[in-house]
Design an enzyme around this catalytic site. Sequence first.
Site, short mmCIF file in Angstrom:
data_model
loop_
_atom_site.label_atom_id
_atom_site.label_comp_id
_atom_site.label_asym_id
_atom_site.label_seq_id
_atom_site.Cartn_x
_atom_site.Cartn_y
_atom_site.Cartn_z
N VAL A 60 46.88 63.52 28.20
CA VAL A 60 47.06 63.69 26.75
C VAL A 60 46.54 65.04 26.26
O VAL A 60 46.77 65.41 25.10
CB VAL A 60 46.40 62.55 25.93
CG1 VAL A 60 46.97 61.19 26.29
CG2 VAL A 60 44.88 62.57 26.05
N TYR A 153 32.49 65.93 20.27
CA TYR A 153 33.06 64.58 20.22
C TYR A 153 33.07 64.05 18.78
O TYR A 153 34.06 63.46 18.33
CB TYR A 153 32.20 63.70 21.13
CG TYR A 153 32.66 62.28 21.37
CD1 TYR A 153 33.72 62.00 22.22
CD2 TYR A 153 31.99 61.22 20.76
CE1 TYR A 153 34.10 60.68 22.46
CE2 TYR A 153 32.36 59.91 21.00
CZ TYR A 153 33.42 59.64 21.85
OH TYR A 153 33.78 58.33 22.09
N ILE A 186 29.71 50.39 23.94
CA ILE A 186 30.50 49.39 24.65
C ILE A 186 30.31 49.61 26.15
O ILE A 186 30.36 50.76 26.61
CB ILE A 186 32.01 49.53 24.29
CG1 ILE A 186 32.22 49.52 22.76
CG2 ILE A 186 32.84 48.46 24.99
CD1 ILE A 186 31.79 48.28 22.03
P1 NAP Z 1 36.54 55.04 30.06
O1 NAP Z 1 36.10 53.75 30.60
O2 NAP Z 1 35.89 56.31 30.48
O3 NAP Z 1 38.13 55.16 30.27
C1 NAP Z 1 38.79 56.29 29.80
C2 NAP Z 1 40.28 56.06 29.89
O4 NAP Z 1 40.94 57.19 29.28
C3 NAP Z 1 40.79 55.98 31.31
O5 NAP Z 1 41.88 55.10 31.34
C4 NAP Z 1 41.24 57.42 31.59
O6 NAP Z 1 42.27 57.53 32.58
C5 NAP Z 1 41.80 57.79 30.23
N1 NAP Z 1 41.83 59.23 30.01
C6 NAP Z 1 40.77 60.09 29.94
N2 NAP Z 1 41.23 61.34 29.72
C7 NAP Z 1 42.58 61.26 29.66
C8 NAP Z 1 43.62 62.22 29.49
N3 NAP Z 1 43.35 63.51 29.31
N4 NAP Z 1 44.91 61.78 29.49
C9 NAP Z 1 45.20 60.47 29.66
N5 NAP Z 1 44.26 59.52 29.84
C10 NAP Z 1 42.97 59.93 29.84
O7 NAP Z 1 36.43 55.06 28.45
P2 NAP Z 1 36.23 53.88 27.40
O8 NAP Z 1 34.79 53.64 27.23
O9 NAP Z 1 37.15 52.74 27.72
O10 NAP Z 1 36.74 54.62 26.08
C11 NAP Z 1 38.02 54.40 25.51
C12 NAP Z 1 38.04 55.03 24.12
O11 NAP Z 1 36.99 54.44 23.33
C13 NAP Z 1 37.77 56.53 24.11
O12 NAP Z 1 38.58 57.15 23.13
C14 NAP Z 1 36.31 56.63 23.72
O13 NAP Z 1 36.03 57.85 23.10
C15 NAP Z 1 36.19 55.45 22.77
N6 NAP Z 1 34.82 54.97 22.60
C16 NAP Z 1 34.14 54.39 23.63
C17 NAP Z 1 32.86 53.92 23.42
C18 NAP Z 1 32.04 53.26 24.50
O14 NAP Z 1 30.86 52.92 24.22
N7 NAP Z 1 32.56 53.02 25.67
C19 NAP Z 1 32.26 54.07 22.15
C20 NAP Z 1 32.98 54.66 21.14
C21 NAP Z 1 34.27 55.10 21.36
P3 NAP Z 1 41.92 57.67 34.18
O15 NAP Z 1 41.51 56.28 34.61
O16 NAP Z 1 43.19 58.14 34.80
O17 NAP Z 1 40.80 58.66 34.28
#
Ligand code: NAP
Length: 242
Positions: A60, A153, A186
Amino acid sequence: MKAALVTGGSRGIGRAICLKLAAMGYYVLINYKSNQQEAENTLNQIKQNGGDGGLLQFDVAIRDEIKNLLGSWIATHPDDTIEVLINNAGIRDDSLMAFMSEEQWDGVIRTNLEGFYFVTRLVLDGMLLNRYGRIINIVSLSGIKGLPGQVNYSAAKAGVIGATKALSQEVGRSQITVNAVAPGFIRTDMTENLDEKELKKQIPVNRFGTAEEVASAVAFLASKEASYITGQVISVNGGLYS
Ligand code: NAP
């Protein structure tokens, strides 16, 4: 065929959202950046639960990849509408501003903010033609409150919150709603190096949340029942900040 596109559907919150949307009857397009094995794992779980979907790899943060790969999926599926778009793909690359490199700034802005524009721009035309759509952007507590060490961020997520509010006012007449979901802490790969034991003391419900708890809020906003909710930011943070 009614499709839902989830960016970053291979792991974490994105995977939980894919499973919920498949259970709602959507054909789920699972986007991922590089982790094909985990993306296949998401698809297998969908199929085991009786749903269906497909993989769509693109970064993306790279506009030409989005145009080529997502653009050609749309062009070759003229009868299949993407009714639901979840802009979930995201990264963090934390550093105090005084030490933040241009690469750290660019990488986080491109993935979290510019990715929103390029993916949504392509998917929106079909929603406008169809006069129906659900766009849900996964933002963060960081984009509402601002968190030290996350200037890049926080800026990216706050940018997406502004875009959510603006776009919702442009497309409401076409029965397209645009909302954001802002998770707190999370349990996913993104937070695995954080000290939950210490941080949970600040959280009223006294624990990190689960990806499924975020996905439940997203599924509601993606449903027909949420048709009068638009331009909103729903926090899923255990009461950490309001
Ligand atoms: P995660 O476990 O690190 O997973 C990230 C996902 O995004 C993976 O599927 C990864 O694909 C994909 N991704 C990363 N960069 C990408 C790119 N350039 N193009 C396409 N796909 C990409 O993250 P998560 O914790 O589930 O977070 C999901 C969303 O929630 C994010 O937007 C994050 O900022 C937001 N968020 C998370 C938290 C938290 O506490 N976890 C809190 C607030 C907000 P690959 O598997 O191929 O690497």
